[in-house]
Motif scaffolding. Sequence first.
Motif, PDB file in Angstrom:
ATOM      1  N   ALA A 113     -35.467  50.421  22.706  1.00  0.00           N
ATOM      2  CA  ALA A 113     -34.848  49.094  22.799  1.00  0.00           C
ATOM      3  C   ALA A 113     -35.925  48.011  22.837  1.00  0.00           C
ATOM      4  CB  ALA A 113     -33.949  49.006  24.024  1.00  0.00           C
ATOM      5  N   GLN A 114     -36.994  48.249  23.549  1.00  0.00           N
ATOM      6  CA  GLN A 114     -38.082  47.283  23.619  1.00  0.00           C
ATOM      7  C   GLN A 114     -38.764  47.130  22.261  1.00  0.00           C
ATOM      8  OE1 GLN A 114     -40.297  49.081  26.826  1.00  0.00           O
ATOM      9  NE2 GLN A 114     -39.419  47.690  28.367  1.00  0.00           N
ATOM     10  N   GLN A 115     -38.956  48.232  21.565  1.00  0.00           N
ATOM     11  CA  GLN A 115     -39.562  48.173  20.232  1.00  0.00           C
ATOM     12  C   GLN A 115     -38.659  47.409  19.265  1.00  0.00           C
ATOM     13  OE1 GLN A 115     -40.149  52.343  19.453  1.00  0.00           O
ATOM     14  NE2 GLN A 115     -42.222  52.347  20.302  1.00  0.00           N
ATOM     15  N   PHE A 116     -37.366  47.661  19.356  1.00  0.00           N
ATOM     16  CA  PHE A 116     -36.418  46.953  18.505  1.00  0.00           C
ATOM     17  C   PHE A 116     -36.471  45.460  18.807  1.00  0.00           C
ATOM     18  CE2 PHE A 116     -32.230  45.090  17.800  1.00  0.00           C
ATOM     19  CZ  PHE A 116     -32.058  45.365  16.457  1.00  0.00           C
ATOM     20  N   GLN A 117     -36.494  45.093  20.076  1.00  0.00           N
ATOM     21  CA  GLN A 117     -36.551  43.681  20.467  1.00  0.00           C
ATOM     22  C   GLN A 117     -37.818  43.030  19.927  1.00  0.00           C
ATOM     23  OE1 GLN A 117     -34.215  41.773  21.994  1.00  0.00           O
ATOM     24  NE2 GLN A 117     -35.581  40.056  21.589  1.00  0.00           N
ATOM     25  N   GLN A 118     -38.924  43.738  19.982  1.00  0.00           N
ATOM     26  CA  GLN A 118     -40.176  43.196  19.466  1.00  0.00           C
ATOM     27  C   GLN A 118     -40.096  42.987  17.950  1.00  0.00           C
ATOM     28  OE1 GLN A 118     -43.662  45.521  20.339  1.00  0.00           O
ATOM     29  NE2 GLN A 118     -45.011  44.193  19.178  1.00  0.00           N
ATOM     30  N   ARG A 119     -39.564  43.970  17.241  1.00  0.00           N
ATOM     31  CA  ARG A 119     -39.420  43.825  15.783  1.00  0.00           C
ATOM     32  C   ARG A 119     -38.458  42.688  15.449  1.00  0.00           C
ATOM     33  NH1 ARG A 119     -38.884  49.591  15.897  1.00  0.00           N
ATOM     34  NH2 ARG A 119     -36.731  49.373  15.235  1.00  0.00           N
ATOM     35  N   LEU A 120     -37.400  42.549  16.230  1.00  0.00           N
ATOM     36  CA  LEU A 120     -36.435  41.478  16.008  1.00  0.00           C
ATOM     37  C   LEU A 120     -37.096  40.113  16.189  1.00  0.00           C
ATOM     38  CD1 LEU A 120     -33.538  40.489  15.539  1.00  0.00           C
ATOM     39  CD2 LEU A 120     -33.141  40.776  17.993  1.00  0.00           C
ATOM     40  N   GLY A 130     -39.306  35.168  13.656  1.00  0.00           N
ATOM     41  CA  GLY A 130     -40.418  34.257  13.384  1.00  0.00           C
ATOM     42  C   GLY A 130     -40.743  34.194  11.906  1.00  0.00           C
ATOM     43  N   GLU A 131     -40.727  35.347  11.259  1.00  0.00           N
ATOM     44  CA  GLU A 131     -40.994  35.399   9.827  1.00  0.00           C
ATOM     45  C   GLU A 131     -39.916  34.656   9.045  1.00  0.00           C
ATOM     46  OE1 GLU A 131     -40.644  38.627   6.276  1.00  0.00           O
ATOM     47  OE2 GLU A 131     -41.520  39.352   8.143  1.00  0.00           O
ATOM     48  N   LEU A 132     -38.665  34.881   9.402  1.00  0.00           N
ATOM     49  CA  LEU A 132     -37.557  34.226   8.704  1.00  0.00           C
ATOM     50  C   LEU A 132     -37.590  32.712   8.895  1.00  0.00           C
ATOM     51  CD1 LEU A 132     -34.661  36.737   9.399  1.00  0.00           C
ATOM     52  CD2 LEU A 132     -35.714  36.229   7.195  1.00  0.00           C
ATOM     53  N   ALA A 133     -38.033  32.265  10.058  1.00  0.00           N
ATOM     54  CA  ALA A 133     -38.114  30.827  10.309  1.00  0.00           C
ATOM     55  C   ALA A 133     -39.058  30.154   9.324  1.00  0.00           C
ATOM     56  CB  ALA A 133     -38.558  30.563  11.741  1.00  0.00           C
ATOM     57  N   GLY A 134     -40.062  30.897   8.868  1.00  0.00           N
ATOM     58  CA  GLY A 134     -41.020  30.340   7.921  1.00  0.00           C
ATOM     59  C   GLY A 134     -40.588  30.422   6.470  1.00  0.00           C
ATOM     60  N   ARG A 135     -39.537  31.160   6.208  1.00  0.00           N
ATOM     61  CA  ARG A 135     -39.047  31.269   4.826  1.00  0.00           C
ATOM     62  C   ARG A 135     -38.117  30.113   4.508  1.00  0.00           C
ATOM     63  NH1 ARG A 135     -37.305  37.442   3.573  1.00  0.00           N
ATOM     64  NH2 ARG A 135     -39.222  38.461   4.232  1.00  0.00           N
ATOM     65  N   GLN A 136     -38.081  29.772   3.225  1.00  0.00           N
ATOM     66  CA  GLN A 136     -37.207  28.693   2.778  1.00  0.00           C
ATOM     67  C   GLN A 136     -36.414  29.137   1.563  1.00  0.00           C
ATOM     68  OE1 GLN A 136     -39.639  25.210   2.090  1.00  0.00           O
ATOM     69  NE2 GLN A 136     -40.095  24.968   4.259  1.00  0.00           N
ATOM     70  N   VAL A 137     -35.205  28.620   1.460  1.00  0.00           N
ATOM     71  CA  VAL A 137     -34.370  28.837   0.283  1.00  0.00           C
ATOM     72  C   VAL A 137     -33.830  27.482  -0.160  1.00  0.00           C
ATOM     73  CG1 VAL A 137     -33.714  31.220   0.819  1.00  0.00           C
ATOM     74  CG2 VAL A 137     -32.338  29.368   1.696  1.00  0.00           C
ATOM     75  N   SER A 138     -33.598  27.370  -1.453  1.00  0.00           N
ATOM     76  CA  SER A 138     -33.129  26.106  -2.014  1.00  0.00           C
ATOM     77  C   SER A 138     -31.882  26.323  -2.840  1.00  0.00           C
ATOM     78  CB  SER A 138     -34.210  25.486  -2.902  1.00  0.00           C
ATOM     79  OG  SER A 138     -35.364  25.190  -2.158  1.00  0.00           O
ATOM     80  N   ALA A 139     -31.127  25.251  -2.984  1.00  0.00           N
ATOM     81  CA  ALA A 139     -29.947  25.255  -3.847  1.00  0.00           C
ATOM     82  C   ALA A 139     -29.856  23.894  -4.516  1.00  0.00           C
ATOM     83  CB  ALA A 139     -28.688  25.533  -3.037  1.00  0.00           C
ATOM     84  N   SER A 140     -29.432  23.911  -5.778  1.00  0.00           N
ATOM     85  CA  SER A 140     -29.257  22.679  -6.542  1.00  0.00           C
ATOM     86  C   SER A 140     -27.826  22.602  -7.038  1.00  0.00           C
ATOM     87  CB  SER A 140     -30.196  22.647  -7.742  1.00  0.00           C
ATOM     88  OG  SER A 140     -31.532  22.623  -7.321  1.00  0.00           O
ATOM     89  N   GLU A 155     -29.192  37.931   6.777  1.00  0.00           N
ATOM     90  CA  GLU A 155     -28.398  39.155   6.902  1.00  0.00           C
ATOM     91  C   GLU A 155     -29.070  40.320   6.185  1.00  0.00           C
ATOM     92  OE1 GLU A 155     -24.378  38.318   5.684  1.00  0.00           O
ATOM     93  OE2 GLU A 155     -24.036  37.023   7.421  1.00  0.00           O
ATOM     94  N   GLY A 156     -29.653  40.056   5.026  1.00  0.00           N
ATOM     95  CA  GLY A 156     -30.339  41.107   4.284  1.00  0.00           C
ATOM     96  C   GLY A 156     -31.535  41.658   5.049  1.00  0.00           C
ATOM     97  N   GLU A 157     -32.325  40.780   5.637  1.00  0.00           N
ATOM     98  CA  GLU A 157     -33.489  41.214   6.398  1.00  0.00           C
ATOM     99  C   GLU A 157     -33.077  41.915   7.693  1.00  0.00           C
ATOM    100  OE1 GLU A 157     -36.717  41.233   5.401  1.00  0.00           O
ATOM    101  OE2 GLU A 157     -35.857  40.582   3.509  1.00  0.00           O
ATOM    102  N   MET A 158     -32.064  41.402   8.350  1.00  0.00           N
ATOM    103  CA  MET A 158     -31.606  42.029   9.589  1.00  0.00           C
ATOM    104  C   MET A 158     -30.995  43.397   9.307  1.00  0.00           C
ATOM    105  SD  MET A 158     -32.443  40.339  12.167  1.00  0.00           S
ATOM    106  CE  MET A 158     -32.994  38.743  12.652  1.00  0.00           C
ATOM    107  N   SER A 159     -30.355  43.525   8.166  1.00  0.00           N
ATOM    108  CA  SER A 159     -29.767  44.810   7.786  1.00  0.00           C
ATOM    109  C   SER A 159     -30.853  45.869   7.634  1.00  0.00           C
ATOM    110  CB  SER A 159     -28.979  44.658   6.490  1.00  0.00           C
ATOM    111  OG  SER A 159     -28.434  45.888   6.097  1.00  0.00           O
ATOM    112  N   LYS A 160     -32.001  45.453   7.104  1.00  0.00           N
ATOM    113  CA  LYS A 160     -33.126  46.383   6.989  1.00  0.00           C
ATOM    114  C   LYS A 160     -33.574  46.844   8.372  1.00  0.00           C
ATOM    115  CE  LYS A 160     -35.004  44.170   2.869  1.00  0.00           C
ATOM    116  NZ  LYS A 160     -36.129  43.360   2.363  1.00  0.00           N
ATOM    117  N   LEU A 161     -33.593  45.912   9.314  1.00  0.00           N
ATOM    118  CA  LEU A 161     -34.047  46.219  10.665  1.00  0.00           C
ATOM    119  C   LEU A 161     -33.064  47.121  11.404  1.00  0.00           C
ATOM    120  CD1 LEU A 161     -36.179  45.618  12.895  1.00  0.00           C
ATOM    121  CD2 LEU A 161     -34.755  43.691  13.563  1.00  0.00           C
ATOM    122  N   THR A 162     -31.776  46.877  11.189  1.00  0.00           N
ATOM    123  CA  THR A 162     -30.754  47.626  11.930  1.00  0.00           C
ATOM    124  C   THR A 162     -30.236  48.825  11.159  1.00  0.00           C
ATOM    125  OG1 THR A 162     -28.947  46.261  11.066  1.00  0.00           O
ATOM    126  CG2 THR A 162     -29.995  45.526  13.131  1.00  0.00           C
ATOM    127  N   GLY A 163     -30.785  49.063   9.985  1.00  0.00           N
ATOM    128  CA  GLY A 163     -30.315  50.187   9.185  1.00  0.00           C
ATOM    129  C   GLY A 163     -28.910  49.957   8.656  1.00  0.00           C
TER     130      GLY A 163
END
Length: 102
Positions: free
Chosen positions: A10-17, A22-32, A86-94
């Motif tokens: 559980a602690q390892q999962f929390q750390q990965r989460l 933090g990584e996702l906060a730095g990512r950006q997506v755009s729409a036009s 959701e895609g990235e979290m799905s990878k983390l949670t299997g």
Amino acid sequence: MDMKQMVKQAQQFQQRLTEMQGELAGRQVSASVGGGMVSATVNGRHELVNLTIDKEVVDPADPQMLQDLVVSAVNEAMRKAQAMIEGEMSKLTGGMKIPGMF
């Protein structure tokens, strides 16, 4: 599995989460929308970080059209950000959906 092992996992999962958030906060997506006349960029925290409006779409006689385009661009960028998260979290949670995570 003993309790110590479960707590450790559980602690390892929390750390990965935390790292992933933090990584996702730095990512950006755009729409036009409107043929690229209005573009919105949001980050993984669902924060609007950029909004671009082509000068040709600014019509003082029709502010509603510009408002609609801005709302549409921001909403689409938010949907893309949510899909990315959701895609990235799905990878983390299997692929397991964990309530309250996303």
